[in-house]
Scaffold this motif. Structure first.
Motif, mmCIF file in Angstrom:
data_model
loop_
_atom_site.group_PDB
_atom_site.id
_atom_site.type_symbol
_atom_site.label_atom_id
_atom_site.label_comp_id
_atom_site.label_asym_id
_atom_site.label_seq_id
_atom_site.Cartn_x
_atom_site.Cartn_y
_atom_site.Cartn_z
ATOM 1 N N ILE A 83 -3.510 -2.321 6.995
ATOM 2 C CA ILE A 83 -2.259 -2.201 7.747
ATOM 3 C C ILE A 83 -1.509 -3.528 7.741
ATOM 4 N N GLN A 84 -2.236 -4.626 7.952
ATOM 5 C CA GLN A 84 -1.607 -5.950 7.948
ATOM 6 C C GLN A 84 -0.996 -6.247 6.578
ATOM 7 N N GLY A 85 -1.690 -5.897 5.513
ATOM 8 C CA GLY A 85 -1.162 -6.102 4.166
ATOM 9 C C GLY A 85 0.093 -5.287 3.923
ATOM 10 N N ARG A 86 0.109 -4.053 4.406
ATOM 11 C CA ARG A 86 1.290 -3.208 4.248
ATOM 12 C C ARG A 86 2.478 -3.755 5.028
ATOM 13 N N VAL A 87 2.231 -4.243 6.221
ATOM 14 C CA VAL A 87 3.314 -4.811 7.034
ATOM 15 C C VAL A 87 3.896 -6.036 6.337
#
Length: 102
Positions: A83-87
């Motif tokens: 999720i952090q990578g996508r954000v």
């Protein structure tokens, strides 16, 4: 998992407020800056440890075994990283588009 809880609990940091108060007197209050940095750093470190401890206790109270708890925590970490990578990717694309289309 009890060993992990003991290890996390033993890693908590305490701030010696009496010592810092005594160091503020001869430095005419300049030590307040150091005191604030140390106290906030220790508090941040302890919050991270408390989050890990609470996560372990949450799964243990659900009746999961030690190995299931470990797998679930590892899965939660991977999900969080994705999720952090996508954000970060979305933010970079938006910034790029902003400057490219400007």
């Amino acid at each position: 998992m009890n060993e992990k809880l003991f290890f996390l609990t033993s890693q908590k940091k305490n701030t010696s407020h009496i010592l810092h108060l005594l160091l503020c007197i001869p430095t005419f209050g300049l030590w307040l800056i150091v005191w604030f940095i140390v106290a906030s750093s220790n508090q941040s470190h302890n919050k991270k440890l408390d989050k890990q401890i609470n996560q372990i206790m949450h799964y243990k109270t659900q009746g999961l075994s030690d190995s299931d708890t470990y797998r679930q925590i590892k899965s939660d970490k991977l999900t969080s990283d994705v999720i952090q990578g996508r954000v970060i990717f979305v933010v970079l694309v938006v910034v790029f588009l902003y400057f490219y289309l400007r």
